[in-house]
Design an enzyme around this catalytic site. Sequence first.
Site, PDB file in Angstrom:
ATOM      1  CD  GLN A 163     -82.521 -58.791  25.326  1.00 59.21           C
ATOM      2  OE1 GLN A 163     -82.781 -59.532  24.378  1.00 59.21           O
ATOM      3  NE2 GLN A 163     -82.223 -57.527  25.171  1.00 59.21           N
ATOM      4  CG  ASP A 178     -83.433 -57.268  14.194  1.00 61.04           C
ATOM      5  OD1 ASP A 178     -83.607 -56.764  15.308  1.00 61.04           O
ATOM      6  OD2 ASP A 178     -82.919 -58.383  14.021  1.00 61.04           O
ATOM      7  CB  ALA A 192     -80.201 -67.187  30.299  1.00 64.02           C
ATOM      8  CG  HIS A 243     -80.567 -60.238  16.522  1.00 57.44           C
ATOM      9  ND1 HIS A 243     -81.623 -59.459  16.106  1.00 57.44           N
ATOM     10  CD2 HIS A 243     -81.027 -60.959  17.570  1.00 57.44           C
ATOM     11  CE1 HIS A 243     -82.670 -59.707  16.871  1.00 57.44           C
ATOM     12  NE2 HIS A 243     -82.331 -60.611  17.774  1.00 57.44           N
ATOM     13  CB  VAL A 288     -88.621 -67.805  21.746  1.00 59.32           C
ATOM     14  CG1 VAL A 288     -88.127 -67.899  20.300  1.00 59.32           C
ATOM     15  CG2 VAL A 288     -88.490 -66.369  22.234  1.00 59.32           C
ATOM     16  CG  ASP A 338     -75.141 -61.867  15.446  1.00 61.02           C
ATOM     17  OD1 ASP A 338     -75.590 -62.270  14.358  1.00 61.02           O
ATOM     18  OD2 ASP A 338     -75.616 -60.876  16.044  1.00 61.02           O
ATOM     19  NE  ARG A 393     -81.721 -58.917  20.468  1.00 64.30           N
ATOM     20  CZ  ARG A 393     -82.073 -57.705  20.087  1.00 64.30           C
ATOM     21  NH1 ARG A 393     -81.181 -56.734  20.044  1.00 64.30           N
ATOM     22  NH2 ARG A 393     -83.327 -57.446  19.745  1.00 64.30           N
ATOM     23  NE  ARG A 453     -88.707 -56.430  16.583  1.00 60.11           N
ATOM     24  CZ  ARG A 453     -87.902 -57.107  17.381  1.00 60.11           C
ATOM     25  NH1 ARG A 453     -86.588 -57.045  17.204  1.00 60.11           N
ATOM     26  NH2 ARG A 453     -88.388 -57.860  18.355  1.00 60.11           N
TER      27      ARG A 453
END
Length: 316
Positions: A85, A151, A83, A178, A15, A126, A91, A154
């Site tokens: 997912q 989101d 870490a 989220h 990411v 969040d 999440r 999407r």
Amino acid sequence: MPGGSKLAVVGAGSVGTSLAYAALIRGSASSIALFDVNAPKAEAEALDLAHGSQFAAASATVAGGGDIAVTEGADVVVITAGAKQDPGQSRLDLAGTNVRILEQLMPPLLERAPDAVYVLVTNPCDVLTVAAQRISGLPPERIFSSGTVLDTSRLRWLLARQAGVSVSSVHASMVGEHGDTEFPLWSGATIGPVPIRDWTAGGERIFTPDNLAATARDVVQAAYKVIAGKGATNYAIGLSGARIVEALLRDDNAVLPVSTVLSGQYGISGVALSLPSVVGRGGVHRVLDTPMDSGELAALQLSADTLRNTMDRLGI
């Protein structure tokens, strides 16, 4: 591009590197710094990016390494470290581990970039936004998460495909957590000026209640589908993260559904939720008072309750 603007990305995983790559290509900042505890990885990723900087939208310098000093003087710090997912994980399953990482990260970051705006991308974003705000003591407008910006993208992509229009003509937002309790604001969604439920194709309304419910489900499950196939979501979150950075550095005053710690909006306090918000220089200028119907208000409360349960369990 803003002159002398510096973006620091914390975490050189899929990411963080995708976000740095998107920011470089788009000309989001004049200087990009990549920090990771894995110094050889951060150095190699920064070198790889720098080698291609000739072909970017605007000239930018790229640096990276395992010394947190690389973030010195950043205007915006995006935190992607944590870490990741795994397939089958929600999440919220990542919360405990990633809160502990934040406790170690925030103090040294604040020493080096005391005036920065901090954007959390690490999940569960969040929960981590509340934790990071408490650890840092920063005002909520200066420490928030990417929330449902991706989101929402999407959602708009799916609706645009069904309607046969450009994504930029779709005005609809995902809000709330989220995560699994996020939901679309259908009551205010439009294509151009046409309410989503009134949109027709061949004289027929195509966005029936069943269709809208299936579309919402597809958005909620989108990340799980990508993770199952390739192990991580990275390109789209990288692009959406770069867009948030641009809103901050260019003082766009863009309306984006980022996640901030609420203080009484819709009767909710102390929980970070995504709501359409004005994002510009210095952070989140205001959370918009977005009209919602009774079902949407109930869904927002469910998101808040779900997150509060996780935070109670972790003692946040």
